[in-house]
Design a protein around this motif. Structure first.
Motif, short mmCIF file in Angstrom:
data_model
loop_
_atom_site.label_atom_id
_atom_site.label_comp_id
_atom_site.label_asym_id
_atom_site.label_seq_id
_atom_site.Cartn_x
_atom_site.Cartn_y
_atom_site.Cartn_z
N GLY A 69 6.66 -67.18 6.04
CA GLY A 69 5.68 -66.55 5.68
C GLY A 69 3.84 -67.46 5.39
O GLY A 69 4.10 -68.79 5.95
N HIS A 70 3.82 -66.95 4.47
CA HIS A 70 2.47 -68.27 3.45
C HIS A 70 2.32 -69.46 2.93
O HIS A 70 2.19 -69.50 1.70
CB HIS A 70 1.53 -67.12 2.88
CG HIS A 70 0.87 -65.94 3.82
ND1 HIS A 70 0.12 -64.99 3.78
CD2 HIS A 70 0.37 -66.14 5.08
CE1 HIS A 70 0.12 -64.01 4.23
NE2 HIS A 70 0.13 -64.80 5.19
N VAL A 71 2.82 -70.62 3.43
CA VAL A 71 3.43 -71.82 2.70
C VAL A 71 2.92 -72.63 3.55
O VAL A 71 3.02 -72.45 5.20
CB VAL A 71 4.69 -71.75 2.23
CG1 VAL A 71 5.03 -71.05 1.33
CG2 VAL A 71 5.73 -71.26 3.53
N LEU B 25 9.22 -62.26 -1.72
CA LEU B 25 10.50 -61.46 -1.03
C LEU B 25 11.84 -62.96 -0.90
O LEU B 25 11.28 -63.68 -0.35
CB LEU B 25 10.82 -60.41 0.42
CG LEU B 25 10.12 -59.64 0.13
CD1 LEU B 25 9.57 -58.99 1.60
CD2 LEU B 25 10.65 -58.45 0.11
N ILE C 243 10.32 -64.78 1.71
CA ILE C 243 9.46 -64.93 2.70
C ILE C 243 7.98 -64.81 1.51
O ILE C 243 8.46 -63.97 0.86
CB ILE C 243 9.50 -63.20 3.30
CG1 ILE C 243 10.31 -63.31 3.94
CG2 ILE C 243 8.49 -63.15 4.10
CD1 ILE C 243 10.87 -61.56 4.57
N VAL C 244 7.55 -65.31 1.89
CA VAL C 244 6.17 -65.83 0.69
C VAL C 244 4.64 -64.95 1.20
O VAL C 244 4.24 -65.66 2.55
CB VAL C 244 5.87 -67.03 0.40
CG1 VAL C 244 4.78 -67.41 -0.35
CG2 VAL C 244 7.18 -68.29 0.44
N MET C 245 4.48 -64.82 0.39
CA MET C 245 2.89 -63.82 0.47
C MET C 245 1.96 -64.30 -0.04
O MET C 245 2.26 -64.03 -1.85
CB MET C 245 3.14 -62.49 0.61
CG MET C 245 4.05 -61.91 1.61
SD MET C 245 4.70 -60.43 0.90
CE MET C 245 5.79 -61.15 0.32
N VAL D 72 -2.66 -60.33 1.22
CA VAL D 72 -1.98 -59.94 1.21
C VAL D 72 -1.70 -58.13 1.23
O VAL D 72 -2.14 -58.40 -0.32
CB VAL D 72 0.10 -59.44 1.88
CG1 VAL D 72 0.56 -59.14 1.53
CG2 VAL D 72 -0.45 -61.13 2.84
#
Lengths: 437, 179
Positions: A249-251, A287, A325-327, A331
């Motif tokens: 995700g967003h890293v 998550l 899971i990074v947001m 998002v």
């Protein structure tokens, strides 16, 4: 404290060697654990694993040695099955172990088989690991030539074989009883328990069976080789050893990182993964255990939490399989709920009603909400459906499918409010911004 | 065409049957062999697998219908399955999937007019750090982006175009050799 130990599962990083080659692996302590285990009694091996504090890495965190001890030694036929059906969104750690350290997994399989008295073992890989399955077959053949698998392993009198089995695209086969059904050539649907896999009548071909995750088994050679005490000294009180954390995700730098359970989310996501992907948006949500675990706001409190079983529980989530899971702030969490629901709807095996019907209706109503045609009652409706699925299905998938709904609504109510109006009327579809707006 | 009695598969079929104490367990690997031979799971393949595994053809059909990697219709020569699950979607997979369908002018699950490419989405492939990614005939295509760089969709699309061209060339060469 880890002392000099940096990696257990990705040990090749510390010695700078290519462990996908048998000779390299052996040169650096490979099969020392098996050698040691074969000189012990099976009961001693089980005790060693029990004392190490190793817990199942597939997500449930059940103590591995205890699981092994459930196998009745009096039964003549027993099986060890490795769950390599890695299919949860955000999880890609087992693939890395099998690609870069296959012999450590296979050595662990043999130690486990020796401990429970299994003569045949199966590695059940998801079908999409097609190339990897064939690679493991080659590894097993290399071991056969070196008398490390098959008859009379290392002249010890212990004989055991390892076979691979490819699935064919069904997430549910990661559930242990569905996996066993699939391996038996039946539909990959969960079984009613009891009997449990460890009991006569509940396992593979009705024989007592242990099903362990790839990462779990890959820890075993090191534990036996170095001793349970060494292992227990790493990590926290209830979370011994290291863990492979998958970050997506967003890293800035996604990937798989092996860390002791004492590490915090901040150390991983900021120091190692480089923080948020874009400079425009900060972290919003996390998550920590794939699509199925409870979603939480990724705030300072969470960032400063240790990524262990006990610490993550304190902030209302789980570490599970450690699939982070990074947001970021761009998002919409309602969209996240919708995406995950589509996954579980697709993967529901259809055997039991709450999951089959529940995932269908959750998806349908979420589509309505996402299309801007939902109202506030729809949010209550999906929450109600989700709560009525959780805990009453044959396997955990029903619970997994309920979690994204329950926790997105609980922890991100504003995201849902944006999509649904209070007066019961639908929100008009968002007009596409005209040029210049 | 057949798998039973076909020298190409004999060794593999025997090896799969020998792996398990019950023949029925070989149904999944043997269905893959049938799919390899016929291009999809057709009636002939089902009957042969049933015979080899000592199963009823209806039972074999229920297995092939349950699992998504067995295809119940013919596919393009290159079966492209793009992962667009959450983790991949956060790094542009939805847009990439949409673009690929437009690029090849196909609907979801459709096959190009020349029979070369089938495009569809697929559930998580366990390569979330490599997004956007896909599998082509069960082999991972996970080198479209560098995980250590900010995902650049335009670069990924350009790389995918190169791959499509390569596959088109391969298919033409194969067809020429055959004729």
């Amino acid at each position: 404290m880890m002392g000099d130990v940096k990696h257990i599962l990705l040990r090749w990083k510390d010695v700078n060697a290519d462990f996908s080659k048998l000779e390299e692996y052996r040169k650096h302590g490979g099969f020392e654990g098996l050698k040691k285990a074969l000189a012990m009694t099976p009961a001693q091996v089980i005790d060693e694993v029990k004392n190490s504090g190793l817990r199942g890495r597939g997500g449930a965190g059940f103590p591995t040695g205890v699981k092994w001890s459930f196998i009745p030694q009096s039964e003549p036929v027993k099986y060890l099955v490795v769950n390599a059906d890695e299919s949860e969104t955000g999880t890609f750690k087992d693939r890395l172990i099998m690609e870069t350290n296959p012999y450590q997994l296979l050595e662990g399989v043999l130690i486990g088989a020796y401990a429970i008295g299994a003569k045949a073992t199966y590695v059940y890989l998801r079908g999409e690991f097609w190339d990897l399955g064939h690679f493991l077959d080659e590894c097993i053949e290399n071991m056969r030539k070196a008398n490390l698998v098959g008859d009379n392993i290392m002249g010890s009198g212990f004989s055991c074989d390892i076979f691979t089995h490819l699935g064919a695209g069904a997430y549910i086969c990661g559930e242990e009883t569905a996996l066993l059904n699939s391996l038996e050539g039946k539909l990959g649907q969960p079984r009613v328990r009891p009997p449990f896999p460890a009991n006569k009548g509940g396992g593979l071909y009705s024989e007592p069976t242990v099903v362990n995750n790839v990462e779990t088994i890959a820890n075993v050679p090191w534990i036996v080789w170095k001793g349970a005490g060494e292992y227990k000294a790493i990590g926290t009180e209830q979370s011994a050893g290291t863990k492979l954390y998958c970050v997506s995700g967003h890293v800035k730098r996604p990937g798989v990182y092996e860390l002791p359970f004492t590490a915090t989310f901040r150390e991983l996501l900021v120091d190692i993964c480089g923080g948020p992907l874009s400079d425009e948006y900060g972290f919003k949500a996390l998550l920590p255990s794939g699509g199925s675990g409870p979603i939480v706001a990724l705030n300072d409190q969470v960032l400063d939490t240790r990524m262990s079983y006990e610490d993550t529980a304190k902030v209302g989530t789980i570490i599970g399989s450690a699939s982070l899971i990074v947001m970021d702030e761009s998002v919409d969490v309602t969209w996240v709920a919708s995406k995950i629901t589509k996954f579980f709807k697709h993967e529901s095996c259809g055997k039991c009603t709450p999951c089959r019907e529940g995932t269908y209706w959750l998806d349908k109503v979420l589509d309505r909400i996402m299309a801007g045609e939902g109202n506030e009652n729809d949010v209550k409706l999906i929450e109600n459906v989700a709560k009525n699925m959780a805990g009453i299905t044959l396997c955990a998938l029903g619970e997994f499918a309920a979690n994204p709904i329950i926790y997105t609504i609980k922890n991100f109510p504003d995201d849902f409010k944006k999509h649904a109006k209070k007066d019961g009327k639908a929100v008009a579809k968002q007009p596409v911004a005209a040029a210049g707006d | 065409m057949a798998i039973i009695g076909n020298k190409k598969y004999q060794e593999r079929i025997s090896a799969h049957l020998a792996k398990y104490p019950d023949k029925r367990s070989a149904v999944m690997p043997l269905l893959y062999i049938a799919q390899e031979e016929y291009g999809w799971i057709n009636a002939e393949g089902v009957l042969e697998v049933a015979q080899l595994c000592d199963m009823d053809p209806t039972q074999v059909r229920s297995i092939s219908g349950f699992y998504t990697m067995y295809s119940e219709k013919t596919k393009g020569k290159y079966w492209l399955q793009v992962c667009n699950d959450l983790a991949c979607a956060l790094r542009g997979a939805d847009e990439f999937h949409h673009w690929l369908k437009e690029e090849l002018d196909v609907e979801e699950g459709g096959t190009t007019a020349d029979g070369l490419f089938t495009v569809e989405h697929v559930m998580c492939l366990a390569a979330c750090d490599k997004a956007p990614m896909l599998q082509c005939n069960f082999h991972f295509v996970d080198d479209l982006v560098d995980p250590n760089e900010t995902p650049d969709l335009e670069k990924a699309k350009a790389k995918m175009r190169e791959k499509l061209d390569k596959w088109r060339k391969e298919a033409t060469e194969y067809a020429n050799r055959k004729s």
